[in-house]
Design an enzyme around this catalytic site. Sequence first.
Site, mmCIF file in Angstrom:
data_model
loop_
_atom_site.group_PDB
_atom_site.id
_atom_site.type_symbol
_atom_site.label_atom_id
_atom_site.label_comp_id
_atom_site.label_asym_id
_atom_site.label_seq_id
_atom_site.Cartn_x
_atom_site.Cartn_y
_atom_site.Cartn_z
ATOM 1 N N GLY A 81 0.779 -1.244 0.000
ATOM 2 C CA GLY A 81 0.000 0.000 0.000
ATOM 3 C C GLY A 81 0.806 1.286 0.000
ATOM 4 N N SER A 82 2.143 1.166 -0.161
ATOM 5 C CA SER A 82 2.933 2.411 -0.065
ATOM 6 C C SER A 82 2.651 3.332 -1.253
ATOM 7 C CB SER A 82 4.422 2.069 -0.043
ATOM 8 O OG SER A 82 4.752 1.454 -1.270
ATOM 9 N N GLY A 84 -0.370 3.875 -2.219
ATOM 10 C CA GLY A 84 -1.775 4.289 -2.127
ATOM 11 C C GLY A 84 -2.615 3.285 -2.891
ATOM 12 N N VAL A 86 -2.639 1.650 -5.654
ATOM 13 C CA VAL A 86 -2.105 0.881 -6.775
ATOM 14 C C VAL A 86 -2.016 -0.572 -6.321
ATOM 15 C CG1 VAL A 86 -0.188 0.597 -8.398
ATOM 16 C CG2 VAL A 86 -0.813 2.872 -7.610
ATOM 17 N N LYS A 101 -4.472 0.835 -10.956
ATOM 18 C CA LYS A 101 -4.715 1.986 -10.067
ATOM 19 C C LYS A 101 -6.214 2.197 -10.000
ATOM 20 C CE LYS A 101 -4.028 6.599 -8.910
ATOM 21 N NZ LYS A 101 -3.120 7.244 -7.986
ATOM 22 N N ASP A 187 2.945 16.596 -13.898
ATOM 23 C CA ASP A 187 3.194 16.140 -12.514
ATOM 24 C C ASP A 187 4.468 15.297 -12.464
ATOM 25 O OD1 ASP A 187 1.432 14.317 -9.873
ATOM 26 O OD2 ASP A 187 2.824 16.018 -9.817
HETATM 27 O O1 LIG Z 1 -1.091 7.143 -10.102
HETATM 28 C C1 LIG Z 1 -0.801 6.407 -11.200
HETATM 29 C C2 LIG Z 1 -1.529 6.532 -12.353
HETATM 30 C C3 LIG Z 1 -1.176 5.790 -13.465
HETATM 31 C C4 LIG Z 1 -0.078 4.950 -13.395
HETATM 32 F F1 LIG Z 1 0.269 4.276 -14.476
HETATM 33 C C5 LIG Z 1 0.642 4.789 -12.226
HETATM 34 C C6 LIG Z 1 0.272 5.529 -11.127
HETATM 35 N N1 LIG Z 1 0.925 5.487 -9.908
HETATM 36 C C7 LIG Z 1 1.752 4.499 -9.583
HETATM 37 N N2 LIG Z 1 1.970 3.365 -10.246
HETATM 38 C C8 LIG Z 1 2.901 2.610 -9.586
HETATM 39 C C9 LIG Z 1 3.323 1.349 -10.140
HETATM 40 C C10 LIG Z 1 2.790 0.938 -11.350
HETATM 41 C C11 LIG Z 1 3.234 -0.263 -11.882
HETATM 42 N N3 LIG Z 1 4.152 -1.033 -11.240
HETATM 43 C C12 LIG Z 1 4.666 -0.621 -10.069
HETATM 44 C C13 LIG Z 1 4.271 0.562 -9.486
HETATM 45 C C14 LIG Z 1 3.401 3.124 -8.430
HETATM 46 S S1 LIG Z 1 2.660 4.635 -8.150
#
Ligand SMILES: Oc1ccc(F)cc1Nc1nc(-c2ccncc2)cs1
Length: 346
Positions: A81-82, A84, A86, A101, A187
């Site tokens: 959950g680190s 959030g 995902v 997500k 962002d």
């Molecule tokens: O807020 C988002 C909106 C769209 C995205 F494609 C990714 C995120 N945020 C995150 N994705 C990850 C992650 C994805 C895939 N594998 C390991 C970690 C960690 S934070």
Amino acid sequence: LSSVGDCSLAVKGLRNSVSQGDRCYVGDLCKEMARDGVEEEGEEECASDVNEGLLLNEQLQPVDYEYREGRDYSTQPLKNGSYGDVYLVKDANTGFVCAAKKIPLSRFRSDEVTLWNRLHNLPTVIQLFGAVRERNLVILFMDLKSESVGQLLMRRGRLPEDLALHYVFQVLGALDHLHKKQVLHLDIKADNVLLSEDGMNSFLCDFGHSEKLDSSGMSLNDQPVIKGTVTHMSPEVARGHHRGTKADVWSSSCMLLHMLSGCHPWTRSYSGPLCLKIANEPPPLKEIPPDCSHRTADVMRAGLQKDPGKRPSAVGLQKEVERALKEVGGLRSSVNGRYQEPLKKL
Ligand SMILES: Oc1ccc(F)cc1Nc1nc(-c2ccncc2)cs1
């Protein structure tokens, strides 16, 4: 709806208007889903068991035109959950594993998927595998990566100069591709840069703030404006002026400073609300670590030019990063090195 064009399958409930013949329109569907989101704010009960969307990877298999958590795929929080909301996802039929997500429908902007989908064949952008609405949630399925640069920074405090330059070099290359496709990320920060297993390749993610550019470089935005991360916000964005490609260049320089010092920009010099400081104070150049090479300091001086007109383009700054990387002898540090204490308050 049966399988549609280049989307492996459209999940039931897709309005006919978004899928004409053999083409399915990710954009239109997502606009529909987002519109529902706006209408539904606060009308929780009427979401009944809506389940619609598009799956773009045949390893994610809908059952009877539906794709429901628990039945067709299972999820578990990613990195406990680190990140959030995902999750790690496993398809019940194929066993395929990916990430997802979950976004409340009321906070979903169709631009997130339509602009992300425009970038689908860029190797430096995480791949989108689908967008499915289930009740009041939109679930975005994507390729699974090992961790984000934000996670790496938590583990290592601050990064060696060559590794930080290596990542910002790749991010600027990805931004050059985005900007050429008229897409702004808005962002850019360590949390939104994901890494391959060996930590050598990086991928942009999270297009939740993305906007499309029109030909004159003005951001064309008919969606509610949500600002990015304050510490990485450019002066022109902090002032509410128009957002162009140079806003991403400023944020990537903030990310470089964050990786080198271990602290978000401005937070070592100021406490309290930062928006006004970013708009009115000189750029945080005194936060550049003293042990940085001159070329690396030059990169930050260029990228943190307050006037976007004087700030280089993504590819322009990337060339300066390349010179800095050469000056420090190229990439030699390992991803899994020792912890280094972040720099202290000024
Ligand atoms: O807020 C988002 C909106 C769209 C995205 F494609 C990714 C995120 N945020 C995150 N994705 C990850 C992650 C994805 C895939 N594998 C390991 C970690 C960690 S934070």
